[in-house]
Design a protein around this motif. Structure first.
Motif, PDB file in Angstrom:
ATOM      1  N   GLU A 187      43.075  36.550  38.827  1.00  0.00           N
ATOM      2  CA  GLU A 187      41.803  36.335  37.699  1.00  0.00           C
ATOM      3  C   GLU A 187      42.399  35.732  36.679  1.00  0.00           C
ATOM      4  O   GLU A 187      43.568  36.076  36.037  1.00  0.00           O
ATOM      5  CB  GLU A 187      41.024  37.600  37.836  1.00  0.00           C
ATOM      6  CG  GLU A 187      39.891  37.565  36.762  1.00  0.00           C
ATOM      7  CD  GLU A 187      39.144  38.882  36.521  1.00  0.00           C
ATOM      8  OE1 GLU A 187      38.187  38.820  36.050  1.00  0.00           O
ATOM      9  OE2 GLU A 187      39.615  39.986  37.318  1.00  0.00           O
ATOM     10  N   GLY A 188      41.658  34.588  35.973  1.00  0.00           N
ATOM     11  CA  GLY A 188      41.891  34.075  34.932  1.00  0.00           C
ATOM     12  C   GLY A 188      41.679  34.878  33.647  1.00  0.00           C
ATOM     13  O   GLY A 188      40.599  34.976  33.092  1.00  0.00           O
ATOM     14  N   LEU A 189      42.565  35.855  33.214  1.00  0.00           N
ATOM     15  CA  LEU A 189      42.629  36.463  32.112  1.00  0.00           C
ATOM     16  C   LEU A 189      43.640  36.020  31.120  1.00  0.00           C
ATOM     17  O   LEU A 189      44.703  35.799  31.222  1.00  0.00           O
ATOM     18  CB  LEU A 189      42.740  37.860  32.316  1.00  0.00           C
ATOM     19  CG  LEU A 189      41.756  38.459  33.396  1.00  0.00           C
ATOM     20  CD1 LEU A 189      42.083  40.023  33.715  1.00  0.00           C
ATOM     21  CD2 LEU A 189      40.347  38.485  32.732  1.00  0.00           C
ATOM     22  N   GLU A 202      40.869  41.964  28.419  1.00  0.00           N
ATOM     23  CA  GLU A 202      39.689  40.990  28.780  1.00  0.00           C
ATOM     24  C   GLU A 202      39.253  41.486  30.298  1.00  0.00           C
ATOM     25  O   GLU A 202      38.153  41.313  30.561  1.00  0.00           O
ATOM     26  CB  GLU A 202      40.166  39.660  28.914  1.00  0.00           C
ATOM     27  CG  GLU A 202      40.126  38.795  27.599  1.00  0.00           C
ATOM     28  CD  GLU A 202      40.449  37.355  27.824  1.00  0.00           C
ATOM     29  OE1 GLU A 202      40.147  36.981  28.936  1.00  0.00           O
ATOM     30  OE2 GLU A 202      40.606  36.758  26.812  1.00  0.00           O
ATOM     31  N   TYR A 203      39.935  42.253  30.814  1.00  0.00           N
ATOM     32  CA  TYR A 203      39.702  42.814  32.108  1.00  0.00           C
ATOM     33  C   TYR A 203      38.507  43.974  32.188  1.00  0.00           C
ATOM     34  O   TYR A 203      38.222  44.376  31.199  1.00  0.00           O
ATOM     35  CB  TYR A 203      40.990  43.656  32.823  1.00  0.00           C
ATOM     36  CG  TYR A 203      40.432  44.323  33.973  1.00  0.00           C
ATOM     37  CD1 TYR A 203      40.688  43.614  35.179  1.00  0.00           C
ATOM     38  CD2 TYR A 203      40.150  45.659  33.909  1.00  0.00           C
ATOM     39  CE1 TYR A 203      40.137  44.296  36.220  1.00  0.00           C
ATOM     40  CE2 TYR A 203      39.789  46.250  35.366  1.00  0.00           C
ATOM     41  CZ  TYR A 203      39.688  45.649  36.438  1.00  0.00           C
ATOM     42  OH  TYR A 203      39.419  46.279  37.555  1.00  0.00           O
ATOM     43  N   LYS A 247      31.685  38.077  39.674  1.00  0.00           N
ATOM     44  CA  LYS A 247      31.805  38.894  38.489  1.00  0.00           C
ATOM     45  C   LYS A 247      31.778  37.956  37.130  1.00  0.00           C
ATOM     46  O   LYS A 247      32.226  38.358  35.955  1.00  0.00           O
ATOM     47  CB  LYS A 247      32.792  39.821  38.329  1.00  0.00           C
ATOM     48  CG  LYS A 247      34.129  39.259  38.383  1.00  0.00           C
ATOM     49  CD  LYS A 247      35.426  40.054  38.439  1.00  0.00           C
ATOM     50  CE  LYS A 247      35.513  41.028  37.032  1.00  0.00           C
ATOM     51  NZ  LYS A 247      36.791  41.903  37.142  1.00  0.00           N
ATOM     52  N   GLY A 248      31.593  36.690  37.385  1.00  0.00           N
ATOM     53  CA  GLY A 248      31.308  35.732  36.238  1.00  0.00           C
ATOM     54  C   GLY A 248      32.776  35.162  35.822  1.00  0.00           C
ATOM     55  O   GLY A 248      32.996  34.872  34.455  1.00  0.00           O
ATOM     56  N   SER A 249      33.711  35.514  36.769  1.00  0.00           N
ATOM     57  CA  SER A 249      35.014  35.162  36.255  1.00  0.00           C
ATOM     58  C   SER A 249      35.560  34.032  37.176  1.00  0.00           C
ATOM     59  O   SER A 249      35.007  33.423  37.937  1.00  0.00           O
ATOM     60  CB  SER A 249      36.075  36.436  36.658  1.00  0.00           C
ATOM     61  OG  SER A 249      37.443  36.010  36.004  1.00  0.00           O
ATOM     62  N   ALA A 250      36.848  33.548  37.065  1.00  0.00           N
ATOM     63  CA  ALA A 250      37.387  32.278  37.737  1.00  0.00           C
ATOM     64  C   ALA A 250      38.947  32.571  38.159  1.00  0.00           C
ATOM     65  O   ALA A 250      39.577  33.665  37.561  1.00  0.00           O
ATOM     66  CB  ALA A 250      37.105  31.104  36.774  1.00  0.00           C
ATOM     67  N   SER A 251      39.229  31.645  38.733  1.00  0.00           N
ATOM     68  CA  SER A 251      40.788  31.717  39.125  1.00  0.00           C
ATOM     69  C   SER A 251      41.671  31.349  37.859  1.00  0.00           C
ATOM     70  O   SER A 251      41.426  30.617  37.348  1.00  0.00           O
ATOM     71  CB  SER A 251      40.960  30.707  40.281  1.00  0.00           C
ATOM     72  OG  SER A 251      42.519  30.695  40.572  1.00  0.00           O
ATOM     73  N   GLY A 252      42.809  32.206  37.899  1.00  0.00           N
ATOM     74  CA  GLY A 252      43.774  31.900  36.764  1.00  0.00           C
ATOM     75  C   GLY A 252      44.657  30.795  37.023  1.00  0.00           C
ATOM     76  O   GLY A 252      45.573  30.419  36.349  1.00  0.00           O
ATOM     77  N   PRO A 311      45.964  42.668  34.205  1.00  0.00           N
ATOM     78  CA  PRO A 311      45.690  42.331  35.637  1.00  0.00           C
ATOM     79  C   PRO A 311      46.850  42.496  36.606  1.00  0.00           C
ATOM     80  O   PRO A 311      47.998  42.790  36.368  1.00  0.00           O
ATOM     81  CB  PRO A 311      45.549  40.702  35.421  1.00  0.00           C
ATOM     82  CG  PRO A 311      46.547  40.479  34.417  1.00  0.00           C
ATOM     83  CD  PRO A 311      46.196  41.651  33.170  1.00  0.00           C
ATOM     84  N   TRP A 312      46.565  42.744  37.875  1.00  0.00           N
ATOM     85  CA  TRP A 312      47.602  42.979  39.134  1.00  0.00           C
ATOM     86  C   TRP A 312      48.595  41.951  39.044  1.00  0.00           C
ATOM     87  O   TRP A 312      48.071  40.859  38.944  1.00  0.00           O
ATOM     88  CB  TRP A 312      46.965  43.051  40.229  1.00  0.00           C
ATOM     89  CG  TRP A 312      47.701  43.814  41.408  1.00  0.00           C
ATOM     90  CD1 TRP A 312      48.295  42.960  42.529  1.00  0.00           C
ATOM     91  CD2 TRP A 312      48.092  44.981  41.564  1.00  0.00           C
ATOM     92  NE1 TRP A 312      48.981  43.591  43.022  1.00  0.00           N
ATOM     93  CE2 TRP A 312      48.982  44.893  42.683  1.00  0.00           C
ATOM     94  CE3 TRP A 312      47.781  46.150  40.978  1.00  0.00           C
ATOM     95  CZ2 TRP A 312      49.457  46.179  43.174  1.00  0.00           C
ATOM     96  CZ3 TRP A 312      48.536  47.573  41.409  1.00  0.00           C
ATOM     97  CH2 TRP A 312      49.337  47.346  42.626  1.00  0.00           C
TER      98      TRP A 312
END
Length: 370
Positions: free
Chosen positions: A183-185, A190-191, A172-177, A91-92
């Motif tokens: 992004e919560g990875l 997982e990206y 995109k079916g993702s959530a805040s980290g 992730p960035w």
């Protein structure tokens, strides 16, 4: 004005967080002769370099015949190093205002040859960078003018941004980290890249969530989106202003009629999330020698400061600006509020002509007396 811009290579840029952006670069554009007094004018959330041009002109305080004006793109905006033009890391990493201003200082001093600036100024996240300049390099400029922005992102503003981030990531079916974490990875493996449909859905959602924050309650109550901006109704405004704004940070976007339904989006949602993380992390006291002491950071400002909030801004209220000025040393800071119902958008990007004139008059008077 020409929309051509240049880039400056930073090499592998180490970040305050410990991460690195490989082969990093800044995009910038200058106006005026380099022999003139310099003004540094960084961009804002989602803003491209050309999004700052509305305040520059021979009829404006920022007159390129009088000043060497340096417009610098925020990292993450799609012109400077960003997820859209830099394939790794993922992730960035979180990039702070400190990271941006350290890079900008290197561009301005080592490449453009500017040893001292007349002023640093900016709107919104540009104001955050202005405060960062004033505390990170306090001897570098004579004047700073942050408008509709903050030296430290408030908890209230952070929660608003969590809503924006969560809306775009949900597509995109993702959530805040978490706050300031993108992004919560769990790991880079997982990206998953965004599909075209996810980009369009996510950025439309971002625009609609943002719609309740950019303008004030009075703006909507007075229906300025109809009487001033000439939209047909609220839904027309949602689609052709807010969704279009969120989806147009790159090249032109395609529409369907009626009500201009967006069918193509060339904005990169990861750019918007990256800049949002920078915004959430905004705090000019998180650097030496302040060690998190916000009041000490305000005391550290040496340039004369004109702080310009808007009286109806929903996330940078005048009370916060007053506290900033209150903690500056005597004779350093002064504050005046835009007498406007345009909310945050009073400070830019030039849609309210009355507010543009008010701002330019304040700048002219401040520059003349200092």
């Amino acid at each position: 004005m020409s929309k051509e811009y240049q880039t400056y290579s930073l090499g592998d840029w180490e970040l305050q967080s410990g991460g690195t952006i490989p082969n990093a670069f800044l995009a910038y554009q200058t106006f005026g002769d380099p022999s003139l007094s310099a003004i540094i004018y960084p961009t804002w959330y989602s803003g491209l370099l050309e999004s700052n041009f509305w305040l520059i002109g021979e009829d404006k305080t920022l007159n390129p015949k009088k000043y060497f004006i340096i417009v610098i793109a925020l990292i993450g905006n799609g012109q400077s190093s960003s997820p859209s033009n830099t394939p790794s890391p993922r992730p960035w990493p979180v990039v702070t205002f400190y990271d941006n201003v350290r890079a900008q200082h290197q561009l301005v001093t080592k490449y453009l040859g500017v040893s001292h600036a007349r002023a640093v100024l900016g709107w919104s996240m540009g104001a955050g960078q202005t405060y960062q300049w004033a505390t990170q390099f306090p001897e570098f400029m004579d004047l700073v003018v942050p408008f509709c922005g903050a030296a430290k992102t408030s908890d209230h503003n952070i929660t608003m941004l969590e809503g924006v981030k969560s809306a775009v990531l949900a597509a995109k079916g993702s959530a805040s980290g978490g706050v300031g974490k993108g992004e919560g990875l769990e790991s880079a493996s997982e990206y998953q890249a965004w599909t075209t449909e996810q980009r369009l859905v996510g950025l439309k959602a971002l625009g609609r969530v943002y719609s309740g924050w950019g303008f004030s309650q009075a703006f909507y109550r007075e229906k300025l989106y109809i009487t001033y901006l000439r939209f047909q109704n609220l839904e027309d405004f949602m689609v052709n202003w807010w969704e279009a704004w969120a989806c147009s940070k790159g090249r032109l976007t395609k529409y369907e009629r009626p009500l201009g339904r967006l069918t193509t989006c060339l904005t990169d949602p990861e750019n918007m999330v990256a800049m949002l993380d920078t915004w959430q992390a905004g705090d000019c006291s998180k650097q030496e020698p302040y060690a998190g002491n916000f009041e000490a950071a305000m005391q550290g400002i040496k340039a004369k400061a004109l702080v310009l909030p808007c009286q109806t801004d929903l996330y940078f209220p005048p009370e916060d600006s007053a506290y900033e000025v209150q903690n500056m040393r005597p004779g350093i800071g002064e504050m005046a509020a835009f007498p406007s119902i345009w909310g945050h958008w009073a400070g830019g990007p030039g849609d309210s002509k009355e507010d543009v004139k008010w701002l330019d008059d304040k700048l002219r008077n401040f520059f003349e007396k200092n």
